[in-house]
Design a protein around this motif. Structure first.
Motif, PDB file in Angstrom:
ATOM      1  N   ASP A 150      -5.427   5.646  -9.794  1.00  0.00           N
ATOM      2  CA  ASP A 150      -6.663   5.059 -10.316  1.00  0.00           C
ATOM      3  C   ASP A 150      -7.511   4.581  -9.134  1.00  0.00           C
ATOM      4  OD1 ASP A 150      -5.841   2.447  -9.509  1.00  0.00           O
ATOM      5  OD2 ASP A 150      -4.823   2.124 -11.413  1.00  0.00           O
ATOM      6  N   GLU A 151      -8.713   4.127  -9.398  1.00  0.00           N
ATOM      7  CA  GLU A 151      -9.653   3.784  -8.328  1.00  0.00           C
ATOM      8  C   GLU A 151      -9.127   2.670  -7.434  1.00  0.00           C
ATOM      9  OE1 GLU A 151     -14.328   2.333  -7.828  1.00  0.00           O
ATOM     10  OE2 GLU A 151     -13.583   3.055  -9.758  1.00  0.00           O
ATOM     11  N   ASP A 152      -8.500   1.651  -8.030  1.00  0.00           N
ATOM     12  CA  ASP A 152      -7.982   0.529  -7.249  1.00  0.00           C
ATOM     13  C   ASP A 152      -6.825   0.975  -6.358  1.00  0.00           C
ATOM     14  OD1 ASP A 152      -7.818  -2.397  -6.670  1.00  0.00           O
ATOM     15  OD2 ASP A 152      -5.836  -2.155  -7.571  1.00  0.00           O
ATOM     16  N   GLN A 153      -5.931   1.794  -6.904  1.00  0.00           N
ATOM     17  CA  GLN A 153      -4.806   2.302  -6.110  1.00  0.00           C
ATOM     18  C   GLN A 153      -5.293   3.164  -4.952  1.00  0.00           C
ATOM     19  OE1 GLN A 153      -2.825   4.278  -9.358  1.00  0.00           O
ATOM     20  NE2 GLN A 153      -1.257   2.671  -9.541  1.00  0.00           N
ATOM     21  N   PHE A 154      -6.284   4.016  -5.218  1.00  0.00           N
ATOM     22  CA  PHE A 154      -6.819   4.880  -4.171  1.00  0.00           C
ATOM     23  C   PHE A 154      -7.444   4.046  -3.053  1.00  0.00           C
ATOM     24  CE2 PHE A 154     -10.149   7.346  -2.129  1.00  0.00           C
ATOM     25  CZ  PHE A 154      -9.513   8.545  -1.873  1.00  0.00           C
ATOM     26  N   GLU A 155      -8.186   3.002  -3.419  1.00  0.00           N
ATOM     27  CA  GLU A 155      -8.838   2.153  -2.419  1.00  0.00           C
ATOM     28  C   GLU A 155      -7.811   1.445  -1.539  1.00  0.00           C
ATOM     29  OE1 GLU A 155     -11.792  -1.777  -2.217  1.00  0.00           O
ATOM     30  OE2 GLU A 155     -11.429  -0.763  -4.121  1.00  0.00           O
ATOM     31  N   LYS A 156      -6.771   0.901  -2.156  1.00  0.00           N
ATOM     32  CA  LYS A 156      -5.764   0.176  -1.389  1.00  0.00           C
ATOM     33  C   LYS A 156      -4.932   1.122  -0.523  1.00  0.00           C
ATOM     34  CE  LYS A 156      -5.512  -3.781  -4.466  1.00  0.00           C
ATOM     35  NZ  LYS A 156      -4.764  -4.526  -5.492  1.00  0.00           N
ATOM     36  N   LEU A 157      -4.654   2.311  -1.031  1.00  0.00           N
ATOM     37  CA  LEU A 157      -3.913   3.284  -0.239  1.00  0.00           C
ATOM     38  C   LEU A 157      -4.759   3.739   0.951  1.00  0.00           C
ATOM     39  CD1 LEU A 157      -1.283   4.885  -0.045  1.00  0.00           C
ATOM     40  CD2 LEU A 157      -2.379   6.699  -1.378  1.00  0.00           C
ATOM     41  N   SER A 158      -6.061   3.873   0.759  1.00  0.00           N
ATOM     42  CA  SER A 158      -6.950   4.254   1.844  1.00  0.00           C
ATOM     43  C   SER A 158      -6.962   3.194   2.940  1.00  0.00           C
ATOM     44  CB  SER A 158      -8.379   4.468   1.314  1.00  0.00           C
ATOM     45  OG  SER A 158      -8.418   5.518   0.382  1.00  0.00           O
ATOM     46  N   ILE A 159      -6.971   1.928   2.549  1.00  0.00           N
ATOM     47  CA  ILE A 159      -6.919   0.834   3.524  1.00  0.00           C
ATOM     48  C   ILE A 159      -5.617   0.893   4.319  1.00  0.00           C
ATOM     49  CG2 ILE A 159      -6.768  -1.680   3.777  1.00  0.00           C
ATOM     50  CD1 ILE A 159      -8.610  -1.886   1.313  1.00  0.00           C
ATOM     51  N   LEU A 160      -4.513   1.153   3.620  1.00  0.00           N
ATOM     52  CA  LEU A 160      -3.216   1.266   4.281  1.00  0.00           C
ATOM     53  C   LEU A 160      -3.230   2.386   5.310  1.00  0.00           C
ATOM     54  CD1 LEU A 160      -0.187   0.647   4.593  1.00  0.00           C
ATOM     55  CD2 LEU A 160       0.231   2.180   2.652  1.00  0.00           C
ATOM     56  N   ILE A 161      -3.764   3.543   4.947  1.00  0.00           N
ATOM     57  CA  ILE A 161      -3.771   4.681   5.857  1.00  0.00           C
ATOM     58  C   ILE A 161      -4.652   4.411   7.063  1.00  0.00           C
ATOM     59  CG2 ILE A 161      -4.527   7.086   6.095  1.00  0.00           C
ATOM     60  CD1 ILE A 161      -3.516   7.585   3.288  1.00  0.00           C
ATOM     61  N   ARG A 162      -5.817   3.807   6.860  1.00  0.00           N
ATOM     62  CA  ARG A 162      -6.688   3.493   7.997  1.00  0.00           C
ATOM     63  C   ARG A 162      -6.015   2.498   8.940  1.00  0.00           C
ATOM     64  NH1 ARG A 162     -11.184   4.339   4.422  1.00  0.00           N
ATOM     65  NH2 ARG A 162     -11.098   2.192   3.671  1.00  0.00           N
ATOM     66  N   SER A 163      -5.257   1.564   8.380  1.00  0.00           N
ATOM     67  CA  SER A 163      -4.542   0.599   9.221  1.00  0.00           C
ATOM     68  C   SER A 163      -3.458   1.290  10.040  1.00  0.00           C
ATOM     69  CB  SER A 163      -3.921  -0.498   8.340  1.00  0.00           C
ATOM     70  OG  SER A 163      -4.913  -1.181   7.602  1.00  0.00           O
ATOM     71  N   ILE A 164      -2.745   2.214   9.414  1.00  0.00           N
ATOM     72  CA  ILE A 164      -1.725   2.979  10.138  1.00  0.00           C
ATOM     73  C   ILE A 164      -2.366   3.792  11.255  1.00  0.00           C
ATOM     74  CG2 ILE A 164      -0.041   4.852   9.944  1.00  0.00           C
ATOM     75  CD1 ILE A 164       0.454   3.881   7.045  1.00  0.00           C
ATOM     76  N   ASP A 165      -3.499   4.419  10.950  1.00  0.00           N
ATOM     77  CA  ASP A 165      -4.199   5.220  11.964  1.00  0.00           C
ATOM     78  C   ASP A 165      -4.650   4.359  13.131  1.00  0.00           C
ATOM     79  OD1 ASP A 165      -3.825   7.488  10.483  1.00  0.00           O
ATOM     80  OD2 ASP A 165      -5.849   7.532   9.634  1.00  0.00           O
ATOM     81  N   ALA A 166      -5.113   3.142  12.837  1.00  0.00           N
ATOM     82  CA  ALA A 166      -5.555   2.237  13.904  1.00  0.00           C
ATOM     83  C   ALA A 166      -4.385   1.869  14.815  1.00  0.00           C
ATOM     84  CB  ALA A 166      -6.175   0.972  13.300  1.00  0.00           C
ATOM     85  N   LEU A 167      -3.228   1.583  14.233  1.00  0.00           N
ATOM     86  CA  LEU A 167      -2.047   1.266  15.025  1.00  0.00           C
ATOM     87  C   LEU A 167      -1.602   2.475  15.848  1.00  0.00           C
ATOM     88  CD1 LEU A 167       0.050  -0.818  12.466  1.00  0.00           C
ATOM     89  CD2 LEU A 167      -0.966  -1.659  14.590  1.00  0.00           C
ATOM     90  N   THR A 168      -1.674   3.647  15.259  1.00  0.00           N
ATOM     91  CA  THR A 168      -1.302   4.864  15.983  1.00  0.00           C
ATOM     92  C   THR A 168      -2.213   5.089  17.178  1.00  0.00           C
ATOM     93  OG1 THR A 168      -0.462   5.854  13.934  1.00  0.00           O
ATOM     94  CG2 THR A 168      -0.918   7.352  15.763  1.00  0.00           C
ATOM     95  N   ASP A 169      -3.515   4.863  16.981  1.00  0.00           N
ATOM     96  CA  ASP A 169      -4.466   5.006  18.091  1.00  0.00           C
ATOM     97  C   ASP A 169      -4.144   4.023  19.218  1.00  0.00           C
ATOM     98  OD1 ASP A 169      -5.803   6.992  16.775  1.00  0.00           O
ATOM     99  OD2 ASP A 169      -7.410   5.706  16.027  1.00  0.00           O
ATOM    100  N   MET A 170      -3.789   2.783  18.851  1.00  0.00           N
ATOM    101  CA  MET A 170      -3.465   1.771  19.860  1.00  0.00           C
ATOM    102  C   MET A 170      -2.241   2.180  20.676  1.00  0.00           C
ATOM    103  SD  MET A 170      -4.014  -1.838  17.838  1.00  0.00           S
ATOM    104  CE  MET A 170      -5.527  -2.204  16.951  1.00  0.00           C
ATOM    105  N   THR A 171      -1.210   2.666  19.993  1.00  0.00           N
ATOM    106  CA  THR A 171       0.004   3.066  20.719  1.00  0.00           C
ATOM    107  C   THR A 171      -0.290   4.244  21.634  1.00  0.00           C
ATOM    108  OG1 THR A 171       0.724   4.521  18.909  1.00  0.00           O
ATOM    109  CG2 THR A 171       1.513   2.262  18.866  1.00  0.00           C
ATOM    110  N   GLY A 172      -1.114   5.180  21.163  1.00  0.00           N
ATOM    111  CA  GLY A 172      -1.455   6.329  21.987  1.00  0.00           C
ATOM    112  C   GLY A 172      -2.222   5.941  23.235  1.00  0.00           C
ATOM    113  N   GLU A 173      -3.174   5.022  23.093  1.00  0.00           N
ATOM    114  CA  GLU A 173      -3.957   4.572  24.243  1.00  0.00           C
ATOM    115  C   GLU A 173      -3.065   3.854  25.258  1.00  0.00           C
ATOM    116  OE1 GLU A 173      -7.268   2.281  22.924  1.00  0.00           O
ATOM    117  OE2 GLU A 173      -8.114   3.901  21.710  1.00  0.00           O
ATOM    118  N   LEU A 174      -2.109   3.078  24.767  1.00  0.00           N
ATOM    119  CA  LEU A 174      -1.219   2.343  25.670  1.00  0.00           C
ATOM    120  C   LEU A 174      -0.331   3.307  26.449  1.00  0.00           C
ATOM    121  CD1 LEU A 174      -0.091  -0.249  26.792  1.00  0.00           C
ATOM    122  CD2 LEU A 174       1.367  -0.444  24.781  1.00  0.00           C
ATOM    123  N   VAL A 175       0.241   4.284  25.764  1.00  0.00           N
ATOM    124  CA  VAL A 175       1.090   5.266  26.438  1.00  0.00           C
ATOM    125  C   VAL A 175       0.293   6.033  27.475  1.00  0.00           C
ATOM    126  CG1 VAL A 175       2.422   7.380  26.131  1.00  0.00           C
ATOM    127  CG2 VAL A 175       2.698   5.491  24.511  1.00  0.00           C
TER     128      VAL A 175
END
Length: 389
Positions: A38-63
């Motif tokens: 549903d719309e609420d689930q999609f929105e919250k899942l999207s936030i989760l994925i963007r947060s994961i992507d942000a953490l992945t970018d940080m680890t990549g930049e550090l390495v």
């Protein structure tokens, strides 16, 4: 005392090792997103994925920063997009507390970009975390706008600055505490009474602001509460277009004889990765077997015929590269497509992979679209004729 270079390498290794669970989290979220939401689930899942992507970018930049003697080449990101991502992450917590959460991006800030996205994200998340955490009633307001530079540079040019203000209606900062607000391990009376913490957040945010050539300061609003104002140099330009947060998982047509006949060997020592790739194989319509080491892969190949092998490079005992060399040493497997799967693509050269016999490589975190495309390439020879086993 440990050598600072050794400490940097240890930190980079930790960042590297974080890529595996982050990749698993990202892929799991995409698998969840492949089901009706549903719309609420999609929105919250999207936030989760963007947060994961942000953490992945940080680890990549550090390495990359530790691995290279030179400054890593960082892509530019839109400041407004970064602010929306950060705001969405904390809006959920604010709404749960009954707070009003508002984000206002002034139009003159919409074309501002930065190559220091990770640093900006860390500063803003620290400020938003504090604002939501210590505000029990009222609101949290975030405003983003083009800011006036402090002074022209030596060439007489004025660089662009972005200004970010975060205002809350919380208890405010005691005047006696303001003098040590941005010191390490300093915690206010309110913090000591209500939450656990190290007292490093605001100090770290202030340090990062200065390293970026900017400034972070506290302003006392007349209506009460607190307002933190951040100003850092940015550029004007067009950032790379962002990928969709949730990519649809490709599905092979069940009626396609070639797709139905495809049989893949998954070789990975990480059980979580194996389960996730297995789920993707099922969604693609491929059959598959799973083994956990190079020796098990060689044994499986002696018993069964496969259309492609997904081979993790970083395994204990026999590495993926060593396993690939042994497979290709047998003439019977000369035409067998080997696909490397790795979270450390920067540490393995294409020439080395090609020499070992790999035809393709996929970087973790895996995306369903990339994995599907690699498998389809493996099953279609250069002349374009499909292989039907």
């Amino acid at each position: 005392m440990p050598d600072r270079d050794d400490e940097a390498v240890k930190l980079a290794l930790l960042a590297h090792d974080l890529r595996t669970p982050l990749a698993a989290m990202r892929l799991t979220a995409e698998l969840i997103g492949s089901k009706p939401l549903d719309e609420d689930q999609f929105e919250k899942l999207s936030i989760l994925i963007r947060s994961i992507d942000a953490l992945t970018d940080m680890t990549g930049e550090l390495v990359e920063a530790v691995r290279s003697d030179e400054e890593p080449a960082l892509s530019q990101q839109n400041v407004a997009d970064i602010m929306r991502d950060c705001a969405e992450l904390f809006q959920v917590a604010a709404v749960e507390k009954g707070l009003v959460f508002r984000l206002h991006i002034v139009p003159d800030a919409c074309d501002l970009v930065t190559s220091q996205a990770a640093e900006l994200r860390r500063i803003v998340t620290t400020l938003l975390d504090n604002a939501v955490k210590y505000t029990d009633l009222g609101s949290v307001d975030v405003e983003v706008s083009k800011s006036t530079p402090p002074a022209a540079d030596e060439a007489g040019e004025e660089p662009d600055f972005v200004g970010v203000s975060i205002t809350d209606t919380g208890p405010g900062i005691d005047p006696e505490e303001e003098t040590r607000l941005f010191r390490p391990f300093a915690r206010g009376k309110r913090e000591l009474e209500t939450t656990e913490g190290s007292g490093l957040g605001l100090w770290g945010a202030a340090c990062q602001s200065r390293q970026l050539g900017g400034q972070l300061r506290l302003v006392r609003p007349e209506a009460g509460g607190s307002r933190f104002e951040l100003r850092i140099p940015v550029q004007r330009g067009i950032a790379a277009k962002r990928k969709p947060v949730l990519e649809s998982i490709p599905r092979a047509e069940k009626t396609n004889a070639a797709a139905a006949a495809a049989h893949v060997l998954i070789v990975d020592d990480n059980e979580t990765n194996c389960r996730l790739m297995s789920a993707l194989m099922e969604s693609f319509g491929y059959s598959f077997d799973v083994v956990h080491s190079g020796d098990e892969a060689l044994e499986a190949l002696s018993r069964q015929t496969y259309d492609a092998v997904l081979l993790d490079l970083n395994m204990p005992g026999k590495s993926g590269v060593e396993t690939a060399r042994e497979i290709k040493a047998d003439p019977a497997y000369f035409d067998l497509p080997l696909i490397a799967v790795t979270a450390a693509l920067e540490a393995v050269g294409e020439a080395q992979l090609h020499a070992a016999g790999f035809e393709d490589v996929i970087a973790k975190p895996l995306t369903p679209a990339d994995l599907f495309a690699a498998l389809e390439r493996a099953r279609v020879p250069p002349d374009g004729s499909e292989v039907v086993s």
